[in-house]
Structures are given as structure tokens and as C-alpha cells.
Scaffold this active site. Structure first.
Site, PDB file in Angstrom:
ATOM      1  N   CYS A 124      -6.126   7.696   9.697  1.00 38.07           N
ATOM      2  CA  CYS A 124      -5.176   6.832  10.110  1.00 38.07           C
ATOM      3  C   CYS A 124      -4.056   7.619  10.996  1.00 38.07           C
ATOM      4  O   CYS A 124      -4.153   8.770  11.246  1.00 38.07           O
ATOM      5  CB  CYS A 124      -4.178   6.357   8.866  1.00 38.07           C
ATOM      6  SG  CYS A 124      -5.283   5.678   7.524  1.00 38.07           S
ATOM      7  N   CYS A 156       1.080   5.009   9.210  1.00 38.85           N
ATOM      8  CA  CYS A 156      -0.009   4.049   8.562  1.00 38.85           C
ATOM      9  C   CYS A 156       0.827   3.449   7.342  1.00 38.85           C
ATOM     10  O   CYS A 156       1.167   4.302   6.649  1.00 38.85           O
ATOM     11  CB  CYS A 156      -1.153   4.509   8.119  1.00 38.85           C
ATOM     12  SG  CYS A 156      -2.262   3.224   7.318  1.00 38.85           S
ATOM     13  N   CYS A 177      -8.888   3.055  10.213  1.00 41.33           N
ATOM     14  CA  CYS A 177      -8.424   2.373   9.293  1.00 41.33           C
ATOM     15  C   CYS A 177      -8.227   0.908  10.263  1.00 41.33           C
ATOM     16  O   CYS A 177      -7.618   0.982  11.418  1.00 41.33           O
ATOM     17  CB  CYS A 177      -6.786   2.857   9.211  1.00 41.33           C
ATOM     18  SG  CYS A 177      -5.894   1.735   8.140  1.00 41.33           S
ATOM     19  N   CYS A 194      -3.968   0.323  10.621  1.00 39.34           N
ATOM     20  CA  CYS A 194      -3.018   0.808  11.478  1.00 39.34           C
ATOM     21  C   CYS A 194      -3.503   1.076  12.745  1.00 39.34           C
ATOM     22  O   CYS A 194      -2.809   1.623  13.626  1.00 39.34           O
ATOM     23  CB  CYS A 194      -2.410   2.179  10.889  1.00 39.34           C
ATOM     24  SG  CYS A 194      -3.679   3.538  10.776  1.00 39.34           S
TER      25      CYS A 194
END
Length: 535
Positions: free
Chosen positions: A33, A37, A64, A67
Site C-alpha cells: 500500500c 491507505c 492494494c 489505495c
């Protein structure tokens, strides 16, 4: 930020200032991330940190979906650094690996391929091939979510060598097949949800082109950068439509495989992500933790997509770190109030370094460059509003009928005596330019600052001679953000528009383009300014 504990604090506070500066991965979920995030913060024992998205991918983590860490702004560190790693990252961002391979990258850097691999892996946790692979995957995701291209055509446009390689990469990085990623994007549009916040990815379909969101971190002084570009727009190659506060900057692009037209909108209102509960600690943010500029690209060959995006990012200085700039310049008694007044002021770069160099050496108002465009530029297949031509290449500007400084510069660019590509050695380029008859140190310094995107405009910062501006500049108190200091001084009227503090011939000294005939003619004293500079 080198300490992992400090990085974890940034993750815990969801601090968007560090998006793109590092990434974190969670071993229990297998995803990586960006620091901001919005997901629940994982336990420290389950977190690993990486300098690059490619390193996280190479370690087996996938991006991810919430994000979109692959879409964050690039690290400002690569614009500051002049070493092998910094230059290599600029080259990779410009697509050199896809076009020329690792061998081509090594030749441009002047090192062996093995040495380049070793240096990048040691510092970034990933070699040049892995870094380029991450870039290709992001381009493919943008195309999947913003176009209706057949998957086969899309894979090769993104730079993949085979369909199998494309499918394997997308599954590994995004945990889904290309068809699944496209279907998910279509489902979000069908539900009339807000466009995904992929700050470098696509947000919607654009008639005849690709719609993108070009991310930036921190505050962004949009009006000032559009003002800067508007008064310098060369008719036929650039234009600005609309009134202040709702303008669209448009320009033609000459690219590796074809040409294109880029459009970037001036935001009419705030476009920022919601602040995390912990908020931001940097006072320069003024409540903003990043946002995006809406961009549309129409390309004759989609293989140029990622290169075109990177060039527009450089033009609008979207990878800058306004927090670091504010911290350094804000402590200066002269600049501190200016930084507070205009948070997020940027130092515009260039979409085409060679074009900008020609415009600087030519001098005068934009219409002078427009005459060159009409005489030597390649006409577009179809006129698009005020856009009619591509700017001529250096090879097209070496005829005897051209003025000596322009012809000399273009001959040097065409035969490789002067190199102004994305990862060029800035010092060597400046010295080579300054040595050309009729160019001189003044024009060379400005070309280094804008065409090569150097935020540190001289060996000791902004170089000055006398007065409070000169004293601080020579002392190096603005390093490595001298270019931003100059823009603050211009906007505040403490330096005349189109003028830098005069000083030593090395670094950013003397006159800027638009200061009539003096620029590019080897003149060391400041000529009279004209209202509209061409560069």
C-alpha cells in the site's frame, strides 16, 4: 525517511506526504500500500517497507485495490539526485527500457549493464527490468479501465512482449485477470460511483482519447502554473482555452512512435482526498494532502502513453515535494512569508527539452518561435483548434538560413554533442551548452533548470550578486530548492519576471528567456526585459 519506525508512524497517521516516497506491505494479507491507505493500520510486526513499488512486487506482494499504490506521484528524490540511480530512474520513467532495453539504459548512463543492475537493486530492491515491469503494469491497468481496446492490442501498447507475459503480470500484481479488472472498472461506472482515486490512473473514458488523473502531493498552486504556461504558449504548438480559474492547457507532442495532443484542465474547485483522522502536521499544506489534474491524451500510437504521461508530469512539476520545499525555504526570513502566501508553488519543466532549448536560444516573445514552427514544423494531419504543428526537430533546424545561435545549438543536439534527454548528466549538459557560440552561460543555466528539471539551480543554490537575495543564494541557504525560490521571488515581484540574480557563470545565473535578444547571444549583462518570455 530512512528509519522504519518513523515510516510506521507515517503509516499510522495515514500521512499522504510520503506517498511515493516509500511503500509498505502486510505479510498477513500479501498486499502492499501507499502510506496514506485508508485501511486499518496493520500491526508493526506484520509490516515490511520498500523504497519502490517494483521492490514490493518482486517480493511477492500485490497492489492494494483500495489505495492503488502504483498510481502515486513519483518520488521527488529522483529529480534532485544527479547520481546513477537518480538518472536511471528518470530514464526508466521516460520509457528507455521498453525502447532500448537494459543495454540501452546502461549506454546512456555510461556504465555496464551489470553495474546498473547492482546499483539499482542495492538501493531500490529491484533492478531495471522489474522497475520497467511495474511501469508497464500500471500503463496496462490505465488502458484496461479507460479504453475499449482489445486485450491483445492493449498488451503490446503497454509494452509487454507477449500476451502470456501480460496476463501473468496482471494476475501477479493486481490479483485479477485483465478481463476481471476491466469488468470491475465498468461496474464502478455503472453504479455512478465517484471515479476511483487512482492519482495517476484513468478515471473515465474520453471521446477520441484517454482520460487520466495526474496526481500530485500536498498543495498545488494551480493558477500560478497556468499563468506561467499561458504567457509562454507558442501559437500552433500550444494554446490555453477558457478564462482564469477554468482554463485548459493544450499542446502537441512529438513522441517515439507517433505524435499526440495533450490537454490539462485547471481545477475549478478543490480536488483533494479526504484528510485522514490524524490530519497533517505540515502547516504548508493549508488543509490539502494532494489531488490531481484532469488530463486527456490523444495519441496516434498507444505505445507512447506512459512516455506522454511522464512528459506532462514533468511540465507541470507533479512529482515535486512541496513539504520539503516549504520546510527549507520557509525558514528563510525573505522567502518564509512568500511560501506561506503561495503554498505549493511549482517550478514548471518541459514537455520536450530540445524544443525548450531552441525557444530559449531563439529568444523573444512566443510569436517568434511560432514563425519557426510555421516554416519548419510538421503540420498535423488535422488542425485541432489552435494546434496546427509539431515543433520542428533539431535536425530540421540546421540550415544555413537560420540564425547562428539556433543553428549551432540544433547541430549540437542533432549530432549528440549536447544531450538533453530525461536522465542526462545535468552538469555536463550545462557546460556543453555554455560552450556553444552564441549560447552562453545564462541560457545554459535556464535550460538546465527547466528542460532538465533541476530543482537545485546551481552549485550553491541560486547564484546571486549582492543584496539580500544574492547573499542568501551564494550561501546555499536555499539548496536544493533554488528553482522554487526563484519562482517565489518572481511572483512576489522581488525579481523582475524573466530575471535571475546575476552571478557566476556556473549555475543558474543571469538573464532568462524573453529578455529580448540578450538570451542565447552570449551576453553576460542583463538586457532589457520584454513582457512575454518565450521559454
Amino acid at each position: 525517511m530512512k528509519d522504519d519506525d518513523a515510516r510506521y508512524e507515517a503509516v499510522s497517521s495515514r500521512d499522504a506526504r510520503f506517498d511515493g516516497e516509500f511503500f509498505f506491505a502486510v505479510v498477513t494479507t500479501g498486499i502492499y500500500c501507499r502510506p496514506s491507505c485508508p485501511a486499518v493500520t496493520p500491526k508493526r510486526v506484520n509490516v515490511r517497507f520498500f523504497v519502490s513499488a517494483a521492490a514490493a512486487q518482486a517480493a511477492g506482494f500485490r497492489a492494494c485495490r483500495r489505495c492503488r499504490p502504483d498510481a502515486v506521484p513519483g518520488s521527488a528524490e529522483w529529480n534532485v539526485r544527479a547520481d546513477l540511480v537518480g538518472r536511471a530512474m528518470r530514464f526508466i520513467g521516460d520509457g528507455v527500457i521498453d525502447r532500448e532495453g537494459v543495454g540501452g539504459l546502461a549506454r546512456r548512463l555510461g556504465y555496464s549493464a551489470r553495474q546498473v543492475q547492482r546499483q539499482l537493486t542495492a538501493e531500490l530492491g529491484a533492478g531495471p527490468v522489474a522497475l520497467a515491469r511495474a511501469r508497464r503494469a500500471h500503463t496496462a491497468r490505465v488502458l484496461l479501465q479507460t479504453t475499449d481496446l482489445p486485450v491483445t492490442e492493449l498488451a503490446f501498447a503497454a509494452g509487454f512482449a507477449s500476451i502470456r507475459q501480460f496476463n501473468d503480470t496482471m494476475r501477479e500484481i493486481y490479483a485479477g485477470t485483465p478481463s476481471e479488472l476491466r469488468a470491475a472498472a465498468a461496474g464502478r461506472r455503472g453504479r455512478a460511483a465517484a471515479p476511483a482515486r487512482g492519482a495517476g490512473g484513468g478515471s473515465r473514458s474520453a471521446p477520441g482519447g484517454i482520460a487520466l488523473r495526474l496526481a500530485y502531493r500536498g498543495p498545488y498552486a494551480t493558477a500560478e502554473i497556468f499563468d506561467f504556461l499561458q504567457v509562454r504558449a507558442v501559437p500552433g504548438v500550444e494554446e490555453v482555452r477558457g478564462g482564469r480559474g477554468a482554463r485548459t492547457y493544450r499542446r502537441t507532442l512529438r513522441l517515439t512512435y507517433g505524435s499526440g495532443i495533450a490537454e490539462v484542465d485547471e481545477p475549478t474547485g478543490p480536488r483533494t482526498r479526504k484528510r485522514p483522522p490524524a490530519g497533517l502536521v505540515c502547516p504548508a499544506a493549508r488543509g490539502a494532502d494532494g489531488g490531481w489534474l484532469e488530463c486527456r491524451l490523444r495519441l496516434t500510437d498507444l505505445r507512447d502513453l506512459s512516455t506522454a504521461v511522464q512528459r506532462m508530469r514533468r511540465l507541470f512539476d507533479l512529482d515535486a515535494d512541496p513539504y520539503a520545499v516549504a520546510e527549507r525555504l520557509g525558514a528563510d526570513p525573505l522567502l518564509g512569508p512568500l511560501v506561506a502566501e503561495r503554498p505549493g508553488l511549482r517550478s514548471p519543466g518541459a514537455a520536450d527539452p530540445e524544443e525548450l532549448a531552441v525557444r530559449i536560444v531563439l529568444g523573444g516573445p512566443p510569436e517568434r518561435a511560432a514563425e519557426l514552427v510555421r516554416a519548419y514544423g510538421k503540420p498535423l494531419d488535422a488542425v485541432d483548434g489552435g494546434l496546427t504543428h509539431l515543433f520542428p526537430t533539431p535536425g530540421e533546424l540546421t540550415g544555413e538560413e537560420l540564425a547562428e545561435p539556433v543553428r549551432t545549438l540544433c547541430t549540437a543536439l542533432a549530432d549528440g554533442a549536447v544531450v538533453l534527454d530525461a536522465g542526462a548528466d545535468r552538469y555536463a549538459a550545462e557546460q556543453a551548452l555554455a560552450a556553444l557560440p552564441g549560447v552562453g552561460a545564462e541560457a545554459a543555466a535556464y535550460i538546465r533548470m527547466r528542460a532538465l528539471g533541476d530543482p537545485d539551480v546551481g552549485e550553491g543554490g541560486v547564484l546571486g550578486a549582492g543584496g539580500p537575495v544574492g547573499e542568501r543564494a551564494v550561501a546555499g541557504g536555499w539548496r536544493p530548492w533554488g528553482a522554487y525560490a526563484v519562482h517565489h521571488l518572481w511572483n512576489a515581484g522581488l525579481l523582475p519576471a524573466g530575471e535571475l540574480p546575476a552571478g557566476r557563470p556556473s549555475g543558474c545565473a543571469g538573464a532568462l528567456p524573453g529578455r529580448a535578444e540578450g538570451v542565447g547571444r552570449g551576453r553576460e549583462t542583463a538586457p532589457a526585459a520584454v513582457p512575454v518570455p518565450v521559454g
